[in-house]
Design an enzyme around this catalytic site. Structure first.
Site, PDB file in Angstrom:
ATOM      1  N   CYS A   1      -0.438   4.144   2.095  1.00  0.00           N
ATOM      2  CA  CYS A   1      -0.296   3.981   3.553  1.00  0.00           C
ATOM      3  C   CYS A   1       1.152   4.251   3.961  1.00  0.00           C
ATOM      4  O   CYS A   1       1.408   4.875   4.983  1.00  0.00           O
ATOM      5  CB  CYS A   1      -0.610   2.558   4.002  1.00  0.00           C
ATOM      6  SG  CYS A   1      -2.079   1.863   3.301  1.00  0.00           S
ATOM      7  N   ASP A   2       2.097   3.739   3.191  1.00  0.00           N
ATOM      8  CA  ASP A   2       3.480   3.699   3.655  1.00  0.00           C
ATOM      9  C   ASP A   2       4.449   4.568   2.859  1.00  0.00           C
ATOM     10  O   ASP A   2       5.617   4.689   3.234  1.00  0.00           O
ATOM     11  CB  ASP A   2       3.990   2.243   3.621  1.00  0.00           C
ATOM     12  CG  ASP A   2       3.123   1.344   4.485  1.00  0.00           C
ATOM     13  OD1 ASP A   2       2.656   1.826   5.526  1.00  0.00           O
ATOM     14  OD2 ASP A   2       2.904   0.185   4.120  1.00  0.00           O
TER      15      ASP A   2
ATOM     16  N   CYS B   1       0.825  -1.202   0.000  1.00  0.00           N
ATOM     17  CA  CYS B   1       0.000   0.000   0.000  1.00  0.00           C
ATOM     18  C   CYS B   1       0.860   1.252   0.000  1.00  0.00           C
ATOM     19  O   CYS B   1       1.336   1.694   1.045  1.00  0.00           O
ATOM     20  CB  CYS B   1      -0.924  -0.008   1.216  1.00  0.00           C
ATOM     21  SG  CYS B   1      -1.929   1.469   1.327  1.00  0.00           S
TER      22      CYS B   1
END
Ligand code: NDP
Length: 312
Positions: A139-140, A136
């Site tokens: 997300c990261d 992701c």
């Protein structure tokens, strides 16, 4: 432990589950939605959604999912932020047990459990999970500002992830196993035009290395041919974007599914092989996998459940 009896139990959130919740609650069926451990599903991990009708300027994935959730709540859907761990579809009402052991007896069930990111299956992916390996980018990605990263895959997701990361990272390698991208033309063009994205065609990742986290990947180009060559790339982040696997393990042996685990429905309805159990969204869609098509099947599943309840 609680015991709940409901007319409609919706397992899973995302566009399919929430849309089913909106329709079922507007039909006065008081649905209970178990939204799972990733409320809102995959779209909460994406950035901008440009192709959902009704948003000419686009909308952020998490924001759209929150709006759908609120819309379901507005008409009286109840939402549990937990997962269903076990189901028994052998007799009606269906017994479903959540992760805390609470029981739900459901007259109908709508399965909208979605799909999860696939991994290559390398032991190094496990070793470095959370230490440089991710599925992701939104997300990261933040952790890789001004660093080098790689994205694996040649579809729209991979291109989208690579483009997003290119705004943060110094350099993005796009590792593609074939000699072409399968992404849509518009995404391919955007990727090609980005100076800090380098596409490595005909390449497979065979390992990752690094002391405390990912420091590089071992790549094989033209694997298994005379032109085969092995080289390393220096990266801090390794992002998977190679497709998804339907989240249907708890239904194995009870609901008919194809070889990959996608639930089989009696088109054009959302009926599964068990009367009173319906399937919507990505868990039953190996082909389209779009937010709007998931929302469409969520609507159909709620209407199918409503009709079923009227007839029984
Ligand atoms: P896809 O199935 O379209 O693409 C998966 C990619 O991963 C392919 O390039 C595939 O290679 C590659 N791949 C699969 N397994 C491996 C492996 N073991 N090793 C290396 N590479 C591998 O999945 P997506 O998630 O990209 O897209 C799913 C659907 O969602 C599509 O219909 C897509 O159009 C849609 N989508 C649309 C978006 C948009 O419109 N903005 C955004 C994101 C997704 P190969 O080509 O060789 O099979």
């Amino acid at each position: 432990m609680e015991k709940n009896t409901v007319k409609v139990l919706i397992i899973g959130s995302g566009p399919a589950g929430y849309t089913a919740g909106i329709y079922a609650s507007r039909a006065n069926l008081n649905p209970l939605i178990y939204e799972g451990n990733q409320p809102g599903g995959q779209l909460t991990q994406t950035t901008e959604i440009e192709n959902f009708p009704g948003y000419p300027e686009g909308i952020q994935g998490p924001e759209m999912m929150e709006q759908l959730r609120q819309q379901a709540l507005r008409f009286g859907a109840r939402i549990e932020s937990k997962t269903i761990a076990k189901v028994d579809f052998s007799s009606r009402p269906f017994l479903c047990v959540d992760e805390d052991g609470n029981e739900v007896l459901a007259e109908t069930v709508i399965v909208s459990t979605g799909a999860s990111a696939k991994y290559l299956g390398l032991s190094d992916e496990e070793k470095y999970r959370g230490l440089g390996v991710s599925a992701c980018a939104t997300c990261d990605g933040f952790f890789y500002r001004k660093k080098n990263v790689a994205v694996v895959g040649g579809g729209d997701t991979a291109c989208e992830e690579a483009l997003y990361l290119s705004t943060l990272a110094k350099k993005v390698y796009l590792i593609v196993r074939k000699d072409y991208l399968r992404a849509s033309e518009v995404m391919q063009k955007r990727v090609r035009e980005k100076e800090n994205i380098e596409i490595l065609f005909n390449c497979n990742t065979v390992g990752l290395f690094g002391d405390d986290g990912v420091e590089g990947a071992k790549i094989v180009e033209h694997k298994g041919t005379e032109r085969e060559q092995v080289f390393d790339i220096a990266i801090d982040g390794f992002f998977l974007a190679i497709g998804h696997k339907p989240n249907t393990d708890i239904f194995r042996g009870q609901l008919d599914m194809d070889a990959e685990g996608y639930l089989i429905t009696a088109a054009p309805t959302t009926r599964t092989n068990v009367e009173g159990v319906f399937a919507a969204g990505d868990c039953a869609d190996p082909i389209y996998r779009q937010a709007v098509s998931a929302a469409g099947t969520g609507c159909r599943a709620a209407l199918d459940a409503e009709r079923f309840l009227m007839e029984h």
